[in-house]
Scaffold this active site. Sequence first.
Site, short mmCIF file in Angstrom:
data_model
loop_
_atom_site.label_atom_id
_atom_site.label_comp_id
_atom_site.label_asym_id
_atom_site.label_seq_id
_atom_site.Cartn_x
_atom_site.Cartn_y
_atom_site.Cartn_z
N PRO A 124 -1.16 1.59 -5.74
CA PRO A 124 -0.85 2.93 -5.21
C PRO A 124 -2.05 3.57 -4.54
O PRO A 124 -1.91 4.55 -3.84
CB PRO A 124 -0.44 3.72 -6.46
CG PRO A 124 -1.12 3.03 -7.60
CD PRO A 124 -1.28 1.58 -7.21
N GLY B 159 -2.17 13.02 -6.57
CA GLY B 159 -1.79 12.07 -7.62
C GLY B 159 -3.01 11.54 -8.37
O GLY B 159 -2.95 11.31 -9.58
N THR B 160 -4.12 11.37 -7.64
CA THR B 160 -5.36 10.91 -8.28
C THR B 160 -5.83 11.94 -9.31
O THR B 160 -6.19 11.59 -10.43
CB THR B 160 -6.45 10.70 -7.21
OG1 THR B 160 -5.94 9.82 -6.21
CG2 THR B 160 -7.71 10.10 -7.81
N HIS C 297 -6.74 18.89 0.27
CA HIS C 297 -6.11 17.93 1.17
C HIS C 297 -5.63 18.68 2.41
O HIS C 297 -5.50 19.91 2.39
CB HIS C 297 -4.91 17.24 0.51
CG HIS C 297 -5.29 16.21 -0.51
ND1 HIS C 297 -5.69 16.56 -1.79
CD2 HIS C 297 -5.32 14.85 -0.46
CE1 HIS C 297 -5.95 15.45 -2.49
NE2 HIS C 297 -5.75 14.40 -1.70
N GLY D 250 0.82 -1.21 0.00
CA GLY D 250 0.00 0.00 0.00
C GLY D 250 0.85 1.25 0.00
O GLY D 250 0.33 2.35 -0.12
N THR D 251 2.17 1.07 0.14
CA THR D 251 3.07 2.21 0.15
C THR D 251 3.29 2.71 -1.27
O THR D 251 3.46 1.91 -2.19
CB THR D 251 4.43 1.81 0.76
OG1 THR D 251 4.19 1.05 1.94
CG2 THR D 251 5.27 3.03 1.09
N THR D 252 3.25 4.03 -1.47
CA THR D 252 3.50 4.60 -2.80
C THR D 252 4.99 4.86 -2.97
O THR D 252 5.77 4.77 -2.03
CB THR D 252 2.73 5.93 -2.98
OG1 THR D 252 3.13 6.81 -1.93
CG2 THR D 252 1.23 5.71 -2.91
N MET E 186 -5.54 2.34 -2.34
CA MET E 186 -6.31 1.23 -1.77
C MET E 186 -7.81 1.51 -1.73
O MET E 186 -8.59 0.65 -1.34
CB MET E 186 -5.83 0.97 -0.34
CG MET E 186 -4.52 0.20 -0.26
SD MET E 186 -4.76 -1.53 -0.79
CE MET E 186 -3.08 -1.96 -1.20
N LYS F 207 0.30 18.68 3.00
CA LYS F 207 0.51 17.91 1.76
C LYS F 207 0.98 18.89 0.70
O LYS F 207 0.21 19.73 0.23
CB LYS F 207 -0.77 17.21 1.31
CG LYS F 207 -0.60 16.42 0.01
CD LYS F 207 -1.84 15.59 -0.35
CE LYS F 207 -1.80 15.11 -1.80
NZ LYS F 207 -0.70 14.17 -2.10
#
Lengths: 283, 283
Positions: free
Chosen positions: A127, A171-172, A162, A103-105, A129, A166
């Site tokens: 990338p 990224g999404t 966010h 689950g780590t990017t 979950m 951050k």
Amino acid sequence: MKPINIMLNGMPGNVASIIAGHIAADDRFNLIPFSMTGAEIEAITHNIKGLDFKLLKPDEIENSVLKIIKEFPDMIAVDFTHPTAVNKNGEFYVKFNIPFVMGTTGGDRQALSKTVLSSSISAVIAPNMAKQIVGFQAMMEYAAETFPDLFKGYTLQIKESHQKGKADTSGTAKAMVRYYNKLGIPFAEDDIIMERDPEIQKREWHIPEEHLTGHAWHTYTLTSPNSTAKFEFSHNINGRDIYAQGTIDAALFLHKKINEEINLQVKGKKGTVYTMIDVLRGL
Amino acid sequence: MKPINIMLNGMPGNVASIIAGHIAADDRFNLIPFSMTGAEIEAITHNIKGLDFKLLKPDEIENSVLKIIKEFPDMIAVDFTHPTAVNKNGEFYVKFNIPFVMGTTGGDRQALSKTVLSSSISAVIAPNMAKQIVGFQAMMEYAAETFPDLFKGYTLQIKESHQKGKADTSGTAKAMVRYYNKLGIPFAEDDIIMERDPEIQKREWHIPEEHLTGHAWHTYTLTSPNSTAKFEFSHNINGRDIYAQGTIDAALFLHKKINEEINLQVKGKKGTVYTMIDVLRGL
């Protein structure tokens, strides 16, 4: 069904700890009392909801892993550690035949896949979950491939919010941009509007106070040339629950696939890399 | 390219008249000065933006059609008439070898398809001419087929607003319900929230005043069990422009297909029924 032994790595990190809480509360799993952590972590144990986890530093892990495997057979690792640990951990899991959910990017994703493909263990590498977001991305990809220029002439606005801190753009949201491009709309990643100011998030976005420190809200607005048609898609996630649910589904899926592979008794079997799309399809 | 002769049927109806305005303004078409209308219409001509259209009653049309075809060869009919005329008109077009775009809803759709399939002409038959909405429906269908139960446990709210006077629930919203069902959410067509009150539409929905008499707004909201995740999709259409655009694309598509068929010189060729999905794919 016998509970599945899970080693959740990345404690005392925030995301790992939240996911640990969900897995610990789920009868289908036995969360083992060990967690791989970074060299810089000073704590030697971490407590979540009354459960104590021994934190294993990189220099300790190889010495203790065989004993852990013996005590908790058929263990699956769930990795929410750090981008810098992704490839090293992948190689470690492979070396000791521990199937894993990554689950780590970050890290070198291609090298990570190669590590699994050339091994005899399988892994879910994802990338993101959040199943429903992955599903929505797949919908967008389908539209972009099947109906190019469907939204030609439309204008697009992408806004995302966010938690403060951050630094980079979502990224999404960036991944979505190329689908909209294929749908006929010129748009650059730099055109994405970012919001990181808790005051504005509260006042204008109406993000609940308790989630100002952890949320991921996205809105995509498509407007026709003469403004008579407006399409809007949004996915607003508060906290980490959605990721915990997806991680649980990924672990269950991987466990099922491993059993299928064992039943098939394929000799000289190579490792398989699964994605969240595979988990969603439940193939 | 020589302009394509279009006979737009259904004037003086509101939708037909708006679409006529768009087609008349488009160089790629020659909108012929005849329009099939209902027996109950008293007017004998209809004027749109300075263009006069002779309205042809059902009892006149068979007598005049051969002369019209001679004057306007390779004509395509565009039908925005009335549900009760759908099948009769389909048979008429087939009888006189007039390919058509059927934008009128209702009637016996299966019989309509059969009429075309057993003829030598082709048609685009589409209950919804709004390309982008059809594309979004295809995305939903893809998700429902590919990722069943993706939203299991979520609750759904569907709200739609249309002009006062539209008695039935939105057909688009009803079609969506079965996709959401496949995605794991129990929901009945009766659960759709309808809004027909112009005051509320203005005050709460913020629908522009000039579109209170003609709009189609839809919002689908999906909320996770613990309310930490919310997905929302909306398509808000004001007026009829989006349908006119789609109709133009459907007519261009049909013209292209007819020419391909002529070039292939298929003997004893049967008629083909195309949908808006075919138009979107542009195959």
